[in-house]
Scaffold this motif. Structure first.
Motif, PDB file in Angstrom:
ATOM      1  N   ALA B 119       0.951  -1.320  -0.119  1.00 43.91           N
ATOM      2  CA  ALA B 119      -0.063   0.033  -0.266  1.00 43.91           C
ATOM      3  C   ALA B 119       0.555   1.411   0.251  1.00 43.91           C
ATOM      4  CB  ALA B 119      -1.021  -0.263   1.202  1.00 43.91           C
ATOM      5  N   SER B 120       2.036   1.501   0.534  1.00 45.25           N
ATOM      6  CA  SER B 120       3.007   2.805   1.213  1.00 45.25           C
ATOM      7  C   SER B 120       3.062   2.304  -0.354  1.00 45.25           C
ATOM      8  CB  SER B 120       3.387   2.732   2.165  1.00 45.25           C
ATOM      9  OG  SER B 120       4.825   2.769   1.715  1.00 45.25           O
ATOM     10  N   ASP B 121       3.841   1.183  -0.778  1.00 45.03           N
ATOM     11  CA  ASP B 121       4.538   1.759  -2.011  1.00 45.03           C
ATOM     12  C   ASP B 121       3.846   2.445  -3.425  1.00 45.03           C
ATOM     13  OD1 ASP B 121       7.033   0.716  -1.213  1.00 45.03           O
ATOM     14  OD2 ASP B 121       7.104  -1.085  -1.705  1.00 45.03           O
ATOM     15  N   LEU B 122       3.153   1.720  -3.735  1.00 40.71           N
ATOM     16  CA  LEU B 122       2.011   1.278  -4.611  1.00 40.71           C
ATOM     17  C   LEU B 122       1.680   2.813  -4.322  1.00 40.71           C
ATOM     18  CD1 LEU B 122      -0.428  -1.671  -4.894  1.00 40.71           C
ATOM     19  CD2 LEU B 122       1.455  -0.584  -6.585  1.00 40.71           C
ATOM     20  N   ALA B 123       1.393   4.054  -3.199  1.00 41.33           N
ATOM     21  CA  ALA B 123       0.219   5.412  -2.945  1.00 41.33           C
ATOM     22  C   ALA B 123       1.645   6.092  -3.625  1.00 41.33           C
ATOM     23  CB  ALA B 123       0.553   5.573  -1.852  1.00 41.33           C
ATOM     24  N   PHE B 124       2.707   5.663  -3.226  1.00 42.02           N
ATOM     25  CA  PHE B 124       3.945   6.576  -4.382  1.00 42.02           C
ATOM     26  C   PHE B 124       4.453   6.432  -5.492  1.00 42.02           C
ATOM     27  CE2 PHE B 124       8.510   7.592  -4.808  1.00 42.02           C
ATOM     28  CZ  PHE B 124       8.377   8.892  -3.958  1.00 42.02           C
ATOM     29  N   ILE B 125       4.207   4.870  -5.702  1.00 43.99           N
ATOM     30  CA  ILE B 125       3.990   4.984  -7.421  1.00 43.99           C
ATOM     31  C   ILE B 125       3.496   5.584  -9.076  1.00 43.99           C
ATOM     32  CG2 ILE B 125       4.280   3.116  -8.895  1.00 43.99           C
ATOM     33  CD1 ILE B 125       5.429   1.392  -7.010  1.00 43.99           C
ATOM     34  N   PHE B 126       1.975   6.143  -7.670  1.00 42.50           N
ATOM     35  CA  PHE B 126       0.305   5.629  -8.327  1.00 42.50           C
ATOM     36  C   PHE B 126       0.479   7.299  -7.823  1.00 42.50           C
ATOM     37  CE2 PHE B 126       0.796   1.673  -9.595  1.00 42.50           C
ATOM     38  CZ  PHE B 126       0.060   1.232 -10.858  1.00 42.50           C
ATOM     39  N   GLU B 169      14.005  15.181   9.517  1.00 42.49           N
ATOM     40  CA  GLU B 169      13.697  14.060   7.987  1.00 42.49           C
ATOM     41  C   GLU B 169      14.711  13.397   8.460  1.00 42.49           C
ATOM     42  OE1 GLU B 169      14.827  15.833   4.552  1.00 42.49           O
ATOM     43  OE2 GLU B 169      13.108  17.619   5.061  1.00 42.49           O
ATOM     44  N   LYS B 170      14.124  11.907   7.707  1.00 43.13           N
ATOM     45  CA  LYS B 170      14.191  10.346   8.401  1.00 43.13           C
ATOM     46  C   LYS B 170      15.151  10.547   6.096  1.00 43.13           C
ATOM     47  CE  LYS B 170      11.816   8.353  11.099  1.00 43.13           C
ATOM     48  NZ  LYS B 170      11.381   7.214  11.789  1.00 43.13           N
ATOM     49  N   GLU B 171      16.298   9.329   6.799  1.00 40.87           N
ATOM     50  CA  GLU B 171      16.453   8.702   5.044  1.00 40.87           C
ATOM     51  C   GLU B 171      15.582   8.599   4.571  1.00 40.87           C
ATOM     52  OE1 GLU B 171      19.584   6.219   4.476  1.00 40.87           O
ATOM     53  OE2 GLU B 171      20.496   6.966   6.416  1.00 40.87           O
ATOM     54  N   ALA B 172      15.788   8.885   2.630  1.00 40.73           N
ATOM     55  CA  ALA B 172      14.293   8.358   1.854  1.00 40.73           C
ATOM     56  C   ALA B 172      14.344   6.767   2.180  1.00 40.73           C
ATOM     57  CB  ALA B 172      15.205   8.789   0.694  1.00 40.73           C
ATOM     58  N   THR B 173      13.155   6.884   2.275  1.00 39.09           N
ATOM     59  CA  THR B 173      12.772   5.033   1.488  1.00 39.09           C
ATOM     60  C   THR B 173      12.295   3.967   0.455  1.00 39.09           C
ATOM     61  OG1 THR B 173      10.549   5.295   2.735  1.00 39.09           O
ATOM     62  CG2 THR B 173      11.810   5.138   4.482  1.00 39.09           C
ATOM     63  N   GLY B 174      12.714   5.094  -0.461  1.00 43.50           N
ATOM     64  CA  GLY B 174      12.627   5.036  -1.568  1.00 43.50           C
ATOM     65  C   GLY B 174      13.059   6.075  -2.931  1.00 43.50           C
ATOM     66  N   VAL B 175      13.347   5.273  -3.907  1.00 46.70           N
ATOM     67  CA  VAL B 175      13.678   6.445  -4.713  1.00 46.70           C
ATOM     68  C   VAL B 175      12.416   5.671  -6.199  1.00 46.70           C
ATOM     69  CG1 VAL B 175      14.947   7.253  -6.437  1.00 46.70           C
ATOM     70  CG2 VAL B 175      16.286   7.036  -3.686  1.00 46.70           C
ATOM     71  N   ILE B 184      10.747   3.007 -12.501  1.00 42.34           N
ATOM     72  CA  ILE B 184      11.321   1.713 -11.689  1.00 42.34           C
ATOM     73  C   ILE B 184      11.359   2.288 -10.089  1.00 42.34           C
ATOM     74  CG2 ILE B 184      13.449   0.956 -10.946  1.00 42.34           C
ATOM     75  CD1 ILE B 184      14.543   0.886 -14.005  1.00 42.34           C
ATOM     76  N   PHE B 185      10.781   1.645  -8.980  1.00 38.54           N
ATOM     77  CA  PHE B 185      10.667   2.244  -7.510  1.00 38.54           C
ATOM     78  C   PHE B 185      11.531   1.378  -6.722  1.00 38.54           C
ATOM     79  CE2 PHE B 185       8.976   2.426  -4.142  1.00 38.54           C
ATOM     80  CZ  PHE B 185       9.208   3.254  -3.501  1.00 38.54           C
ATOM     81  N   ARG B 186      12.423   2.207  -6.104  1.00 35.62           N
ATOM     82  CA  ARG B 186      12.825   1.490  -5.017  1.00 35.62           C
ATOM     83  C   ARG B 186      12.941   1.166  -4.079  1.00 35.62           C
ATOM     84  NH1 ARG B 186      18.510  -0.045  -2.887  1.00 35.62           N
ATOM     85  NH2 ARG B 186      18.820  -1.899  -2.817  1.00 35.62           N
ATOM     86  N   ASN B 187      12.194   0.369  -3.218  1.00 35.78           N
ATOM     87  CA  ASN B 187      11.859   0.095  -1.240  1.00 35.78           C
ATOM     88  C   ASN B 187      13.349   0.075  -0.557  1.00 35.78           C
ATOM     89  OD1 ASN B 187      11.742   0.371   0.677  1.00 35.78           O
ATOM     90  ND2 ASN B 187       9.362  -1.181   0.554  1.00 35.78           N
TER      91      ASN B 187
END
Lengths: 214, 200
Positions: B119-126, B169-175, B184-187
């Motif tokens: 859910a977290s990854d798809l929210a970001f990707i889409f 701020e924390k480090e990025a958890t996805g690019v 291309i999304f990298r978690n």
């Protein structure tokens, strides 16, 4: 006027539905035995089968009909090559208890006997192609229907895990050659996958190279 | 405790809850929709009359799942489904304004931690949002999205940075990278890579 048109359309749809439904009648016990015997006979005399297939996935919530096409090769005993050519490249080979999966970016190999999922998939795929799935009464309960030119066997999985993936698998056999013509898999929620086989070549020589995994 | 005092406490509590939720709503909408001159940002180009079809791979360490993602955009909501090549559905989802709900999932994948991560990854990707022009980040509740647009107004790259209230701020958890229409999304937290290529 609109109302009359609607009624006419509705009647046409209903009559078509009834006609279709009338085409297929529940098989009698004698017919059922006859169907099983015909399929078993053709299965025992078929040493290889090559055909084109069209796979249509219907997704109700997205009103989508996604079509993919490819070629299927089957060789006795349990060698299967299922190859998608459009709109993507994807290859599934089952041979000697091993499975090879190849897509655009990588190739993976598995032992079908130690991997329960692949063993299940392989059993269903080969069972659908050569009709032996009909005899798998431990995993499926079957209902037989007879039409003018076809016979439909509607199978309901008994296995709990399989039930979650598909509610029914319907195999349509042509009365002409007693080979599988269509596989229809229904899912929970109304989505379905229909695979149609065309241009069938029975007992044509197929190179072993097509099933090579190593 | 007297009845009057109890009712007063209840009234105050309800007001705090209502006020709190309206503030939360405002924070969320400030991040996404508050500008008069807005830019719609997304990684994908959704066709008008049909669904978006994407060749998809999800790679986890040495393993890979491949299949097809079908997605549809209606207003600001993306509804999608991922299935394998044989047509067996793995999961379906719905994303809207930085949130994603997993609508259905194959029983083998039906674990809370898998659903939460997906859910977290798809929210970001889409992600499909209207954001003020010349802004380089969007804030959705506890997540900050940093992004850069390409010439056609689509996301060229984006970073997902979790925020916690009052903390740094924390480090990025996805690019996410968009190159030649391949997304291309990298978690980076779970070492999972999603690749989406449009099917033509």
């Amino acid at each position: 006027m609109k109302f009359v048109k609607c009624i006419v359309c509705l009647l046409c749809l209903l009559s078509t539905g009834i006609a279709n439904a009338e085409n297929l009648k529940s098989a009698t016990e004698t017919q059922k035995q006859e169907i099983k015997s015909n399929i078993s006979k053709i299965s025992s005399t078929t040493s290889s089968l090559q055909c084109n297939f069209t796979q249509k996935k219907e997704i109700s919530v997205l009103a989508e009909k996604f079509v993919s096409e490819g070629i299927m090769y089957f060789k006795k005993q349990n060698s299967l090559r299922w190859q998608y050519d459009t709109p993507y490249k994807y290859l599934f080979i089952l041979s000697g208890g091993k499975v090879l999966i190849k897509n655009e970016s990588r190739t993976d190999k598995f032992d079908a006997n130690t991997n329960k999922l692949f063993r299940g998939i392989s059993e269903i795929m080969i069972g659908c192609v050569n009709g032996t799935m009909l005899t798998n009464e431990n995993k499926f309960s079957s209902q037989y229907y007879v039409g003018q030119n076809t016979v439909v066997v509607k199978m309901t999985p008994k296995d709990k895990e399989l039930k979650k993936m598909m509610t029914t698998v319907s195999l349509t056999f042509s009365k002409k050659d007693w080979l599988v013509q269509t596989i229809e898999m229904m899912e929970q929620g109304g989505d379905k996958t229909i695979i149609n086989f065309t241009t069938k070549h029975v007992n044509k020589a197929i190179s072993d190279d097509l099933f090579r995994i190593n | 405790m007297s009845t009057k005092r109890f009712l007063t406490i209840c009234f105050v509590s309800i007001n705090i809850v209502l006020f709190g939720s309206s503030c939360a709503q405002k924070i969320s909408s400030n991040g996404a929709n508050s500008s008069t001159s807005a830019n719609e940002i997304s990684c994908f180009i959704f066709p008008d009359s049909s669904n978006l079809r994407l060749r998809t791979t999800i790679s986890i360490k040495d393993a890979q799942i491949s299949g097809i993602t079908i997605a549809k955009l209606k207003q600001d909501t993306v509804t999608g489904m991922f299935m394998n090549e044989f047509g067996i559905k793995s999961f379906s989802f719905q994303t809207s304004e930085g949130n994603c709900k997993i609508l259905s999932i194959l029983s083998k994948l039906d674990k809370w931690y898998i659903k939460r991560m997906l859910a977290s990854d798809l929210a970001f990707i889409f992600m499909e949002a209207n954001v003020p022009e010349n802004r380089q980040f969007i804030i959705y509740n506890s997540t900050k999205f940093q992004y850069e647009l390409n010439n056609s107004g689509k996301i060229a790259w984006a970073k997902r940075i979790p925020l916690t209230s009052g903390a740094k701020e924390k480090e990025a958890t996805g690019v996410l990278k968009n190159s030649n229409d391949t997304i291309i999304f990298r978690n980076s937290k779970h070492n999972i890579t999603y690749t989406f290529t449009p099917i033509k």
